[in-house]
Design a protein around this motif. Structure first.
Motif, PDB file in Angstrom:
ATOM      1  N   SER A  78       0.825  -1.208   0.000  1.00  0.00           N
ATOM      2  CA  SER A  78       0.000   0.000   0.000  1.00  0.00           C
ATOM      3  C   SER A  78       0.860   1.260   0.000  1.00  0.00           C
ATOM      4  CB  SER A  78      -0.916   0.014   1.231  1.00  0.00           C
ATOM      5  OG  SER A  78      -0.154  -0.067   2.423  1.00  0.00           O
ATOM      6  N   THR A  79       2.159   1.087   0.221  1.00  0.00           N
ATOM      7  CA  THR A  79       3.081   2.215   0.225  1.00  0.00           C
ATOM      8  C   THR A  79       4.080   2.041  -0.913  1.00  0.00           C
ATOM      9  OG1 THR A  79       2.907   2.370   2.632  1.00  0.00           O
ATOM     10  CG2 THR A  79       4.715   3.560   1.585  1.00  0.00           C
ATOM     11  N   PHE A  80       4.080   2.979  -1.851  1.00  0.00           N
ATOM     12  CA  PHE A  80       4.981   2.862  -2.982  1.00  0.00           C
ATOM     13  C   PHE A  80       5.738   4.170  -3.194  1.00  0.00           C
ATOM     14  CE2 PHE A  80       0.575   3.514  -4.372  1.00  0.00           C
ATOM     15  CZ  PHE A  80       0.659   4.760  -4.970  1.00  0.00           C
ATOM     16  N   LYS A  81       6.806   4.071  -3.994  1.00  0.00           N
ATOM     17  CA  LYS A  81       7.633   5.231  -4.285  1.00  0.00           C
ATOM     18  C   LYS A  81       7.827   5.375  -5.790  1.00  0.00           C
ATOM     19  CE  LYS A  81      10.325   6.037  -0.104  1.00  0.00           C
ATOM     20  NZ  LYS A  81      11.688   6.306   0.421  1.00  0.00           N
ATOM     21  N   SER A  82       8.146   6.599  -6.181  1.00  0.00           N
ATOM     22  CA  SER A  82       8.374   6.922  -7.583  1.00  0.00           C
ATOM     23  C   SER A  82       9.773   7.501  -7.749  1.00  0.00           C
ATOM     24  CB  SER A  82       7.330   7.941  -8.050  1.00  0.00           C
ATOM     25  OG  SER A  82       7.786   8.699  -9.147  1.00  0.00           O
ATOM     26  N   PHE A  83      10.523   7.013  -8.742  1.00  0.00           N
ATOM     27  CA  PHE A  83      11.845   7.567  -9.011  1.00  0.00           C
ATOM     28  C   PHE A  83      11.764   9.051  -9.324  1.00  0.00           C
ATOM     29  CE2 PHE A  83      13.126   3.107  -9.845  1.00  0.00           C
ATOM     30  CZ  PHE A  83      14.299   3.083  -9.092  1.00  0.00           C
ATOM     31  N   GLU A  84      10.732   9.433 -10.091  1.00  0.00           N
ATOM     32  CA  GLU A  84      10.600  10.830 -10.476  1.00  0.00           C
ATOM     33  C   GLU A  84      10.419  11.733  -9.260  1.00  0.00           C
ATOM     34  OE1 GLU A  84      10.272   8.436 -13.931  1.00  0.00           O
ATOM     35  OE2 GLU A  84       9.225   8.246 -12.018  1.00  0.00           O
ATOM     36  N   ASN A  85       9.591  11.305  -8.321  1.00  0.00           N
ATOM     37  CA  ASN A  85       9.384  12.101  -7.104  1.00  0.00           C
ATOM     38  C   ASN A  85      10.646  12.190  -6.270  1.00  0.00           C
ATOM     39  OD1 ASN A  85       6.742  12.585  -7.747  1.00  0.00           O
ATOM     40  ND2 ASN A  85       5.862  11.333  -6.126  1.00  0.00           N
ATOM     41  N   GLU A  86      11.316  11.050  -6.085  1.00  0.00           N
ATOM     42  CA  GLU A  86      12.515  11.028  -5.245  1.00  0.00           C
ATOM     43  C   GLU A  86      13.642  11.843  -5.871  1.00  0.00           C
ATOM     44  OE1 GLU A  86      12.562   9.616  -2.166  1.00  0.00           O
ATOM     45  OE2 GLU A  86      10.430   9.283  -2.543  1.00  0.00           O
ATOM     46  N   LEU A  87      13.830  11.729  -7.175  1.00  0.00           N
ATOM     47  CA  LEU A  87      14.870  12.493  -7.853  1.00  0.00           C
ATOM     48  C   LEU A  87      14.564  13.995  -7.804  1.00  0.00           C
ATOM     49  CD1 LEU A  87      15.514  10.247 -10.989  1.00  0.00           C
ATOM     50  CD2 LEU A  87      17.053  10.572  -9.043  1.00  0.00           C
ATOM     51  N   SER A  88      13.287  14.339  -7.927  1.00  0.00           N
ATOM     52  CA  SER A  88      12.893  15.746  -7.854  1.00  0.00           C
ATOM     53  C   SER A  88      13.223  16.331  -6.489  1.00  0.00           C
ATOM     54  CB  SER A  88      11.392  15.897  -8.141  1.00  0.00           C
ATOM     55  OG  SER A  88      11.091  15.532  -9.471  1.00  0.00           O
ATOM     56  N   GLU A  89      12.986  15.544  -5.438  1.00  0.00           N
ATOM     57  CA  GLU A  89      13.313  16.010  -4.086  1.00  0.00           C
ATOM     58  C   GLU A  89      14.820  16.196  -3.925  1.00  0.00           C
ATOM     59  OE1 GLU A  89      11.626  13.573  -1.054  1.00  0.00           O
ATOM     60  OE2 GLU A  89       9.560  13.867  -1.741  1.00  0.00           O
ATOM     61  N   MET A  90      15.599  15.271  -4.490  1.00  0.00           N
ATOM     62  CA  MET A  90      17.052  15.395  -4.421  1.00  0.00           C
ATOM     63  C   MET A  90      17.532  16.643  -5.147  1.00  0.00           C
ATOM     64  SD  MET A  90      18.053  11.397  -5.120  1.00  0.00           S
ATOM     65  CE  MET A  90      19.812  11.729  -5.285  1.00  0.00           C
ATOM     66  N   ALA A  91      16.964  16.902  -6.321  1.00  0.00           N
ATOM     67  CA  ALA A  91      17.338  18.092  -7.084  1.00  0.00           C
ATOM     68  C   ALA A  91      16.978  19.354  -6.331  1.00  0.00           C
ATOM     69  CB  ALA A  91      16.652  18.069  -8.451  1.00  0.00           C
ATOM     70  N   SER A  92      15.811  19.352  -5.704  1.00  0.00           N
ATOM     71  CA  SER A  92      15.362  20.526  -4.953  1.00  0.00           C
ATOM     72  C   SER A  92      16.294  20.821  -3.782  1.00  0.00           C
ATOM     73  CB  SER A  92      13.936  20.304  -4.447  1.00  0.00           C
ATOM     74  OG  SER A  92      13.495  21.402  -3.668  1.00  0.00           O
ATOM     75  N   LYS A  93      16.691  19.773  -3.079  1.00  0.00           N
ATOM     76  CA  LYS A  93      17.579  19.951  -1.923  1.00  0.00           C
ATOM     77  C   LYS A  93      18.934  20.514  -2.335  1.00  0.00           C
ATOM     78  CE  LYS A  93      15.488  16.401   1.020  1.00  0.00           C
ATOM     79  NZ  LYS A  93      15.652  15.053   1.640  1.00  0.00           N
ATOM     80  N   SER A  94      19.402  20.129  -3.518  1.00  0.00           N
ATOM     81  CA  SER A  94      20.693  20.621  -3.993  1.00  0.00           C
ATOM     82  C   SER A  94      20.547  21.858  -4.881  1.00  0.00           C
ATOM     83  CB  SER A  94      21.441  19.520  -4.747  1.00  0.00           C
ATOM     84  OG  SER A  94      20.679  19.048  -5.832  1.00  0.00           O
TER      85      SER A  94
END
Length: 288
Positions: free
Chosen positions: A147-163
């Motif tokens: 019921s809990t899933f992740k998306s590469f696009e979301n995770e990569l976007s967060e990494m880009a935002s942090k940097s």
């Protein structure tokens, strides 16, 4: 269902069902990450083939992808999910959907109702206003054993935002929605929905192959002939790849990028790897 979760699910539907009918088979090494180089580029760019949704327990960003995003100047996705204007356009399109009961025959409706009731636990009537495409997206989330899933696009976007790196895109959300409408007329969309159990098995087998970076097997599983027709192949895959391969050179001249697109877009005669190589770029697998 909240708009954010529904939006992700529908984007997964658009991005995941990519087809390779009538393509020559071109062998590729087992890697999800590829380096793009040419003499006129100051710095190399990278191409990362993703699966757009996984269970949280299966999900991991390879270290070499982490290294790549740290090296480049920008992240480039198929569609920029972090852009509020893009998401506004996308969500507006959700309100202009034809009812399922208006798209298919009474016999088809009854058949689909049985499937939806079994998978979702509620009758099809509860989703009538969503339309076939959105229902398809919702069913995809039920293909995963979690019921809990992740998306590469979301995770990569967060990494880009942090940097503090920009997130760019190869196409607009409105373009994807229009392509989807034309690629999946009602009868074809209905047939794909009724292949739920078959695609569920192949999708999960594809995840297992992807975790081993075997992109050939991954793509083969999710691009079987029964999941495609010539129209969808041309609109969802070939045409988009060609446009991306024409757009990417200018983007690479301006800055180094990590391009993150569905793994099915990488391989084959009309895959981005082959198209870039034809344009004179050296595209090589990043093994470690």
């Amino acid at each position: 269902m909240k708009h954010s979760k529904l939006s992700l699910a529908l984007f997964v539907f658009i991005l995941s069902f990519n087809f390779f009918q009538a393509q020559e088979k071109i062998g590729h090494e087992n890697s999800v990450l590829w380096k793009i180089e040419r003499e006129d580029l100051k710095e190399p760019s990278y191409l990362f083939g993703t699966l757009h949704m996984m269970c949280e327990n299966d999900f991991a960003i390879p270290e070499k992808v982490n290294n790549a995003i740290n090296k480049v100047d920008a992240l480039v996705l198929e569609v920029n999910l972090t852009d509020p204007n893009e998401m506004h356009e996308f969500q507006e399109s959700l309100s202009n959907t034809k009812k399922i009961s208006e798209e298919i025959s009474k016999e088809q409706y009854h058949e689909l109702d049985s499937l939806v009731t079994e998978v979702m636990g509620v009758p099809l009537e509860a989703f009538d206003g969503y339309g076939l495409s959105i229902l398809h997206a919702m069913l995809i989330t039920k293909m995963l054993p979690c019921s809990t899933f992740k998306s590469f696009e979301n995770e990569l976007s967060e990494m880009a935002s942090k940097s503090k790196k920009p997130v760019l895109s190869l196409e607009k959300a409105s373009q994807q929605i229009e392509i989807l409408k034309n690629a999946y007329p009602s009868d074809f969309a209905f047939k794909q929905l009724m292949l739920f159990q078959s695609y569920k098995k192949d999708f999960n087998d594809a995840i297992a192959a992807y975790k081993k970076e075997n992109i050939a097997t991954t793509v083969a599983l999710i691009t079987k002939e029964k999941y495609m027709d010539e129209n969808a192949t041309e609109l969802m895959q070939i045409g988009r790849n060609q446009k991306w391969a024409e757009k990417m050179p200018q983007m690479m001249k301006e800055r180094s990028n990590l391009f993150a697109v569905g793994a099915a877009h990488l391989v084959g005669k009309y895959g981005v790897i082959h198209l870039l190589r034809e344009a004179g770029y050296v595209v090589s697998p990043v093994i470690k």
